[in-house]
Design an enzyme around this catalytic site. Structure first.
Site, PDB file in Angstrom:
ATOM      1  N   HIS A  13       0.838  -1.201   0.000  1.00 32.35           N
ATOM      2  CA  HIS A  13       0.000   0.000   0.000  1.00 32.35           C
ATOM      3  C   HIS A  13       0.879   1.260   0.000  1.00 32.35           C
ATOM      4  CE1 HIS A  13      -2.686  -3.127   1.503  1.00 32.35           C
ATOM      5  NE2 HIS A  13      -3.717  -2.348   1.205  1.00 32.35           N
ATOM      6  N   SER A  15      -1.168   4.792   0.574  1.00 32.40           N
ATOM      7  CA  SER A  15      -1.618   4.995   1.957  1.00 32.40           C
ATOM      8  C   SER A  15      -0.462   5.354   2.865  1.00 32.40           C
ATOM      9  CB  SER A  15      -2.293   3.725   2.478  1.00 32.40           C
ATOM     10  OG  SER A  15      -3.446   3.417   1.724  1.00 32.40           O
ATOM     11  N   HIS A  67      -2.158  -1.402   7.178  1.00 35.95           N
ATOM     12  CA  HIS A  67      -1.822  -1.614   5.768  1.00 35.95           C
ATOM     13  C   HIS A  67      -0.734  -0.648   5.298  1.00 35.95           C
ATOM     14  CE1 HIS A  67      -5.150   1.266   5.995  1.00 35.95           C
ATOM     15  NE2 HIS A  67      -4.700   1.812   4.879  1.00 35.95           N
ATOM     16  N   GLY A  94      -4.016  -4.343  11.119  1.00 34.30           N
ATOM     17  CA  GLY A  94      -4.371  -4.671   9.740  1.00 34.30           C
ATOM     18  C   GLY A  94      -5.843  -4.967   9.625  1.00 34.30           C
ATOM     19  N   ASP A 105      -8.472   7.269   8.020  1.00 36.77           N
ATOM     20  CA  ASP A 105      -9.805   7.855   8.052  1.00 36.77           C
ATOM     21  C   ASP A 105     -10.881   6.822   7.752  1.00 36.77           C
ATOM     22  OD1 ASP A 105      -8.857   7.727   5.430  1.00 36.77           O
ATOM     23  OD2 ASP A 105      -9.574   9.716   4.855  1.00 36.77           O
ATOM     24  N   LEU A 114      -9.543   9.047   0.552  1.00 39.50           N
ATOM     25  CA  LEU A 114      -9.844   7.914  -0.308  1.00 39.50           C
ATOM     26  C   LEU A 114      -9.658   6.599   0.432  1.00 39.50           C
ATOM     27  CD1 LEU A 114      -8.172   9.042  -3.646  1.00 39.50           C
ATOM     28  CD2 LEU A 114     -10.624   8.897  -3.159  1.00 39.50           C
ATOM     29  N   SER A 135     -22.443 -10.311  38.132  1.00 41.18           N
ATOM     30  CA  SER A 135     -22.877 -11.630  37.676  1.00 41.18           C
ATOM     31  C   SER A 135     -21.695 -12.546  37.379  1.00 41.18           C
ATOM     32  CB  SER A 135     -23.754 -11.508  36.420  1.00 41.18           C
ATOM     33  OG  SER A 135     -25.009 -10.946  36.725  1.00 41.18           O
ATOM     34  N   GLU A 184     -17.518  -4.630  24.605  1.00 40.06           N
ATOM     35  CA  GLU A 184     -16.725  -5.852  24.675  1.00 40.06           C
ATOM     36  C   GLU A 184     -15.503  -5.817  23.764  1.00 40.06           C
ATOM     37  OE1 GLU A 184     -20.836  -6.756  26.068  1.00 40.06           O
ATOM     38  OE2 GLU A 184     -20.048  -5.814  24.259  1.00 40.06           O
ATOM     39  N   ARG A 227     -23.915 -20.590  35.221  1.00 38.59           N
ATOM     40  CA  ARG A 227     -24.724 -19.684  36.037  1.00 38.59           C
ATOM     41  C   ARG A 227     -25.172 -20.348  37.336  1.00 38.59           C
ATOM     42  NH1 ARG A 227     -30.252 -16.580  34.068  1.00 38.59           N
ATOM     43  NH2 ARG A 227     -30.448 -15.210  35.880  1.00 38.59           N
TER      44      ARG A 227
END
Length: 629
Positions: free
Chosen positions: A37, A40, A77, A124, A156, A188, A350, A371, A478
């Protein structure tokens, strides 16, 4: 060839030369590899030149020094840029960059991984570097009490990922002024314009709404970059900083600047030659920025092996939920080892992680209903050699599966605990019933998957997880069930327990967790009819105890009943058959009892019976195997 002089404390003119070198080397390395890349990387080269040359406090010869800043490429990347930085600071050679990038067996992989000592986490899969950085920054502020800063280069496109906003939210909540996100807004993406393109005002409003201090700059103006990075580290305020840098994809090469269709494409050799020429030709600057404020020292000591000095004990008359034993054991473990930390997703009352919270509030991090960020923070804490345990309802870990997968690629050592699993949870219904978690966790490379059936085994396995490298997962139950094992019983990972056996066994019953108790009840029912059964507690689902399974299959002529509170795919049954088939040809007659229909609400007893997982169904499955010969 004489090694170039190392330049330190560079001025902005030299930073400009460094930026050009980073662009040239990004083009050269991608073209040499035939993939990568470059465009980028070119957009963010000015940001990295100023950062590495003037602001990143890092001893490149001691990459794991306690006081080093951390640099994370969330836009993984852009690895040509990162590896070009590594060349520029002198930790890899130009030859390595040009001949090993993206090649088989090389540590200069297509996206960065900790196979390189200057890389903290694998990136990545977009949307993960900033959440990981939150974990590193948490360690710096609350545990290490060191002034290192965590710099994260973001793309972005990945700002469309919800995990990025979870990260900013938690960074603001924990007042992580040591975290700086630099967003390369080059407009882009892979297939065209990004959602907001160059609308920095919208990015700024969103980041500010999540509590960040926002700086908006021209990402190709070296003086503006330098000023912004100075402001980001001025020690004023308690917010994370987001530097929004307006950049141009492919910057420096007029044939591709701001042009769609060049994402993830190396330039052909003739085009690369034109790009290098337009950028002023090859350079071989060697540049290093400031050293850390504190002495570099040595790498933080990895956690020492945990001796179970204060493991909780249970009476054989006790009925205790394994989730409660998890909380007990985690709290005891915390007393034994100061590097143990805990995280939870707003269900600690819990999961019983709240017991640890009360005992060690300074080592507990609440991630609320986030999470993905919980798992990422655990990875980041592990970067600093802490021993993170992260817990939530097992069903909700599915949301974070990509983070768990990437944790394995990061070679992270994290411990995950999922409670309220299976139809056993009762009336809450199928949205809360993890019925795929064992399969999910078994599929993670190098993972360990545990499913204790009583409090003694659960407590022992918590201690075993603390010493276990890689991603480990424990499923807890549980409901409260009888204590099966005496205190002090050992539960090695990769083992199992044979609870009932005789020379006359005709069938083997295999369970774990709640179904083990049903197998024991089925044993009694079969014994009443004169049928002897072997009962195995397969508490270690991965790795499974192949030796014990082979012995049982041999003794009972291949007749196995496997009962699991889980979907039939990928769980306990698969663990058993995979282990046996890998051991060589077997004659097996397996009755696999699992949750095959969509469950609803009901009592635990009703739901287990409806799924065919109670003692009566296990007994009948055993009898059917015997009647078949």
């Amino acid at each position: 060839m004489t090694a170039p002089e190392t330049l330190t404390g560079i001025d902005l003119d030299t930073a400009g030369e460094l930026a050009a070198q980073l662009r040239v080397d990004s083009v050269r390395s991608a073209t040499s590899a035939g993939s990568g890349h470059p465009t980028s990387s070119m957009s963010a080269a000015d940001l990295l030149a100023v950062l590495v040359g003037r602001h990143l406090r890092y001893d490149w010869d001691t990459p794991h020094a306690d006081s080093n800043d951390h640099l994370i490429f969330s836009k993984g990347h852009a690895s040509p840029l990162l590896y070009s930085v590594f060349k520029a600071v002198g930790v890899i050679s130009d030859e390595q960059l040009m001949t090993t990038y993206r090649r088989f067996g090389s540590t200069l992989e297509g996206h960065p991984t900790p196979a390189l000592p200057w890389v903290d986490v694998a990136t990545g899969s977009l949307g993960q570097g900033l959440p990981d950085g939150v974990g590193v920054a948490l360690a710096g502020k609350y545990l290490d009490h060191l002034p290192y800063r965590v710099w994260v280069l973001c793309g972005d496109s990945e700002m469309a990922e919800g995990s990025m906003w979870e990260a900013l939210d938690k960074a603001s909540y924990y007042e992580l002024a040591n975290l700086i996100a630099m967003v390369d807004v080059n407009r882009l993406g892979q297939r065209g314009p990004t959602e907001l393109e160059w609308n920095l005002d919208d990015y700024a409003r969103r980041a500010a709404a999540f509590g960040a201090r926002v700086l908006t700059i021209n990402g190709h103006d070296l003086a503006e970059i330098d000023a912004a990075l100075n402001t980001a580290t001025d020690g004023i305020g308690n917010q994370p900083t987001v530097v929004l840098a307006r950049t141009i994809k492919g910057r420096g090469f007029s044939e591709v600047e701001n042009r769609n269709g060049w994402h993830g494409k190396p330039f052909p050799p003739d085009m690369a030659a034109r790009a290098v020429a337009e950028l002023g030709g090859e350079r071989h600057l060697r540049v290093r920025g400031p050293l850390p404020d504190a002495p570099s020292g040595t790498a933080p000591a990895p956690a020492a092996s945990v001796a179970p000095r204060s493991m909780p004990t249970y009476s054989m008359t006790d009925k205790v939920a394994t989730r409660k034993a998890y909380g007990d054991a985690l709290t005891a473990l915390g007393a034994d080892h100061p590097k143990v930390v805990a995280l939870d997703g707003e269900v600690s009352n819990s999961t019983h992680a709240d017991e640890f919270t009360r005992a060690y509030p300074d080592r507990y991090f609440e991630m609320f209903i986030a999470e993905q960020q919980m798992v990422a923070a655990a990875v980041g804490l592990g970067v600093r050699h802490y021993i993170p345990f992260a817990s939530t309802f097992a069903a909700f870990l599915t949301r974070a599966y990509d983070f768990i997968r990437m944790a394995a690629i990061s070679q992270a050592n994290i411990r995950l605990v999922g409670s309220h699993a299976g139809v056993e949870i009762g009336a809450d219904g199928p949205s809360q019933m993890a019925l795929e978690d064992l399969a999910m966790m078994r599929a993670v490379q190098g993972s360990t998957v545990l499913y204790p059936s009583d409090p003694t085994s659960a407590a022992s396995l918590v201690y075993a997880m603390a010493d276990r490298p890689g991603v480990s997962y424990m499923r807890t139950t549980r409901g409260a069930y009888p204590t099966i094992y005496a205190s002090g019983t050992d539960f090695p990972i990769g083992g199992s327990k044979v609870l009932r056996s005789s020379p006359d066994d005709a069938v083997t019953l295999i369970g774990a967790g709640v179904t083990l108790h049903a197998c024991l009840a089925a044993y009694e029912r079969l014994a009443t009819g004169g049928i002897r059964a072997r009962v195995i507690d397969l508490y270690s689902v991965k790795p499974a105890d192949t030796e014990t399974l082979i012995a049982a299959a041999t003794a009972t002529h291949g007749r196995l009943v496997v009962a699991e509170d889980h979907h039939p795919e990928g769980g306990l049954g698969s663990a058993v058959t995979d282990a046996l088939l890998a051991a060589g040809p077997q004659t097996l007659r397996v009755a696999h009892l699992a949750v095959r229909e969509l469950p609803g609400s009901g009592t635990s007893e009703e739901l287990l019976a409806a799924a065919g997982l109670d003692a009566a169904h296990i007994e009948q499955a055993a009898r059917d195997l015997l009647s078949d010969g």
